[in-house]
Design a protein around this motif. Structure first.
Motif, PDB file in Angstrom:
ATOM      1  N   GLU A 276      -3.034  38.340   5.212  1.00 52.77           N
ATOM      2  CA  GLU A 276      -3.454  37.677   3.988  1.00 52.77           C
ATOM      3  C   GLU A 276      -2.297  37.527   3.011  1.00 52.77           C
ATOM      4  O   GLU A 276      -2.125  36.468   2.386  1.00 52.77           O
TER       5      GLU A 276
ATOM      6  N   LYS B  65      -4.494  31.997   8.068  1.00 47.24           N
ATOM      7  CA  LYS B  65      -4.491  33.377   8.549  1.00 47.24           C
ATOM      8  C   LYS B  65      -5.756  33.629   9.335  1.00 47.24           C
ATOM      9  O   LYS B  65      -6.745  32.894   9.218  1.00 47.24           O
TER      10      LYS B  65
ATOM     11  N   CYS C  16      -4.974  40.751  -3.760  1.00 48.57           N
ATOM     12  CA  CYS C  16      -5.349  41.007  -2.356  1.00 48.57           C
ATOM     13  C   CYS C  16      -5.267  42.502  -2.049  1.00 48.57           C
ATOM     14  O   CYS C  16      -6.159  43.074  -1.414  1.00 48.57           O
TER      15      CYS C  16
ATOM     16  N   GLU D 138       0.294  34.961   4.320  1.00 48.56           N
ATOM     17  CA  GLU D 138      -0.182  33.597   4.117  1.00 48.56           C
ATOM     18  C   GLU D 138       0.136  33.135   2.701  1.00 48.56           C
ATOM     19  O   GLU D 138       0.645  32.017   2.493  1.00 48.56           O
TER      20      GLU D 138
END
Length: 591
Positions: free
Chosen positions: A291, A248, A537, A294
């Motif tokens: 993110e 990413k 995340c 990915e």
């Protein structure tokens, strides 16, 4: 012959000067250096030992070796790794006395180190701290050279120990500075011999060789053509369409181009570039979306050249199955939609076992693995164990503890796993204090590690569960170039993202992102409908300064007496101090 042709022939016949040839490697004075330190960061750690060997043309000209008093404690794991103890450095000179002598020893030479950025970073930081100007030594990294000249068929990796064995070094690396420097000398000489086959004969050619892209990287540069300058995910694919690597970036064009330059020195990635036939970009609205995508793509394709996040299904959980007559704690790999309470996730079975042991210290649940039912107990067919005999279990298998009494233990365990960790902390505290008073520090540290494993897992699980309980959470964060980034999270899963231009009316954009977001249903366990790493995340994104909550459908809260409140204690408990002080500093988390 024309005058132009004659002039060209004269120019071709002119012999280059010796300066054009560079400095022959046989004439270069190398100082091969190795450091031992108290940690991995030059900003937070200190040097404990310096070892260096000065060589020229294969001949050793001198050696430099000294222990260094780091000015603080040496962490136990560093002592276990290097053998350097606190007592050994007590009478050693400080870095301010050692540094001038080393700089004089290395003056006018070329510095060589294995993984040079680490050693040079510590030396530069020491010079800055002591007010010395960094001499700007030419630096050669044997790890970089090895990645260029050795193939995977020759060595499985480029660690110093592996290379020392490959080149039959007379010295085996042992995480002591002088021994490792001597081994690096042998590795350097072996690499110089290999460089001759590439036509490298001078220092200048050697340094340029290490910075030159490989032929495969140069040949594949066209794969980066047409990459958008936008955030997103990129997939390297081979000729059959197999995904080799997923990454990413906030700028796809810049990141993908870097794989075809000399800055990319990782051997496995250079190998991957050699196999790749295309790079497929996926443009994302925000860095958060990139993110998360990915992580999902790595989990889906399991690319062979990705090292992390490939197997989220390997995460471990502590499970308390409430549907059983006599529930027990078991370690499982999957959260199911059943009548059970889950704690985790854990990264390894060892950590999960430590957390389970900490919970057993506080709540006397049975630890046997048999499936226990009232009928088996009534008939006397259940197997008993030694824990019942020593009072560590109420022995429901023998009928000594009725189901009603055992149910109270189950409810206590459920309360702990869902929020109130105080019983586990208190039970561990009693044992830690007793062992510390008896000066049994290693056993006390083991108890502390058990408690820490439980606290970390509980804190992680409670953070995940708090977000996964929310049917919908909409948040906005200031974008780098102005405006806002939007995220819609449903049951812990990123359902949609978007951006709001600077100065625009925000609500139409918010409504549009919500309307086009993915439909998500509640999922089992603390992570809900998302991978634990994905929810983490999102949580990191939400924790960023300036983030605003636009809408919350649900209760996004953590328990008052949950594990989050013990983060500061964990930091203090694992600070680098003496073993007995380490236990005491970590010993009273609730006071």
């Amino acid at each position: 012959m024309t005058s132009d042709g004659a002039e060209h022939a004269v120019r071709q016949a002119v012999q280059g000067t010796l300066d054009d040839l560079g400095t022959p490697l046989a004439d270069v004075v190398f100082v091969v250096v190795d450091l031992e330190t108290t940690g991995g960061s030059a900003a937070e750690s200190a040097i404990t030992e310096i070892g260096a060997v000065k060589v020229r043309g294969g001949e050793v000209l001198g050696e430099f070796a000294t222990l260094v008093d780091p000015g603080g404690p040496i962490p136990p794991f560093i002592t276990a790794l290097t053998g350097i103890t606190q007592q050994m450095v007590t009478a050693a000179p400080r870095i301010e006395a050692v540094l001038p002598a080393f700089l004089e020893f290395a003056r006018g030479c070329v510095l060589v180190a294995h993984n040079a950025p680490f050693d040079v970073g510590f030396l530069r930081a020491a010079c800055a701290a002591q007010g010395y100007a960094w001499p700007a030594f030419p630096v050669v990294d044997t790890a970089d050279l090895a990645r260029r000249v050795l193939t995977r068929d020759e060595v499985p990796n480029c660690r110093l120990g592996t290379l020392a064995r490959h080149f039959r070094s007379a010295t085996e690396p042992c995480h002591r500075a002088l021994a490792d420097a001597r081994a690096t000398v042998d590795v350097l000489h072996g690499l110089i011999e290999r460089l001759g086959s590439f036509g490298v004969q001078s220092l200048e050619e050697m340094r340029a060789f290490a910075k030159t892209p490989s032929p495969e990287q140069q040949r594949k540069r066209h794969l980066a053509d047409g990459m958008p300058a936008a955030p997103g995910v990129y997939l390297f694919e081979d000729a059959r369409g197999e995904v080799l690597y997923v990454g990413k970036s906030t700028n796809l064009r810049t990141r993908v181009r870097s794989y075809f330059t000399a800055s990319e020195t990782r051997r496995r990635i250079r190998e991957m570039v050699g196999l790749a036939e295309r790079v497929r970009p996926i443009v994302c609205a925000t860095g958060l979306e990139a993110e998360v995508r990915e992580l999902r793509l790595i989990a889906e394709h399991k690319p062979r050249y990705n090292r992390r996040s490939k197997f989220p299904e390997r995460a471990l959980w502590l499970k308390l199955a409430l549907s059983e007559p006599f529930p027990r704690l078991s370690i499982v790999r999957e959260c199911r939609d059943d009548d059970a309470v889950y704690l985790g996730p854990f990264g390894s079975a060892r950590v999960a076992e430590e957390a389970r042991a900490a919970l057993h210290e506080a709540v006397p649940l049975r630890q046997c693995t048999q499936r226990l039912t009232p009928r088996l107990v009534e008939r006397g067919r259940a197997r008993s164990c030694v824990l019942g005999e020593i009072g560590r279990c109420g022995a429901p298998c023998e009928g000594r503890e009725p189901p009603e009494a055992y149910a109270r233990h189950v409810e206590a365990a459920r309360t702990v796993m869902e929020g109130d960790v105080r019983p586990v902390v208190a039970a561990a505290q009693v044992r830690i204090d007793r062992l510390a008073v008896e000066m049994r520090y290693e056993e006390a540290a083991a108890q502390r590690d058990r408690l820490a494993a439980f606290v970390r897992a509980a804190a992680r699980g409670q953070r995940l569960a708090a977000l996964s309980r929310c049917a919908q959470l909409v948040a906005a964060r200031p974008a780098f170039g102005g405006g806002w980034e939007l995220a819609v999270v449903r049951y812990g899963r990123l359902a949609g993202t978007g951006t709001i231009p600077p100065g625009a009316n925000v609500w139409p954009y918010v409504d549009a992102v919500i309307a086009t977001s993915e439909t998500v249903f509640p999922g089992p366990g603390p992570a809900g409908s998302a991978l634990p790493e994905e929810t983490e995340c999102v949580l990191r994104w939400l924790d960023q300064p300036g983030t605003r909550l636009v809408e919350v459908d649900g209760d996004w809260i953590c328990p008052v007496h949950g594990a989050e409140s013990l983060r500061e204690w964990l930091d203090r408990a694992y600070a680098p101090v003496e073993p007995e002080d380490r236990v005491r500093r970590g010993g009273r988390p609730l006071r």
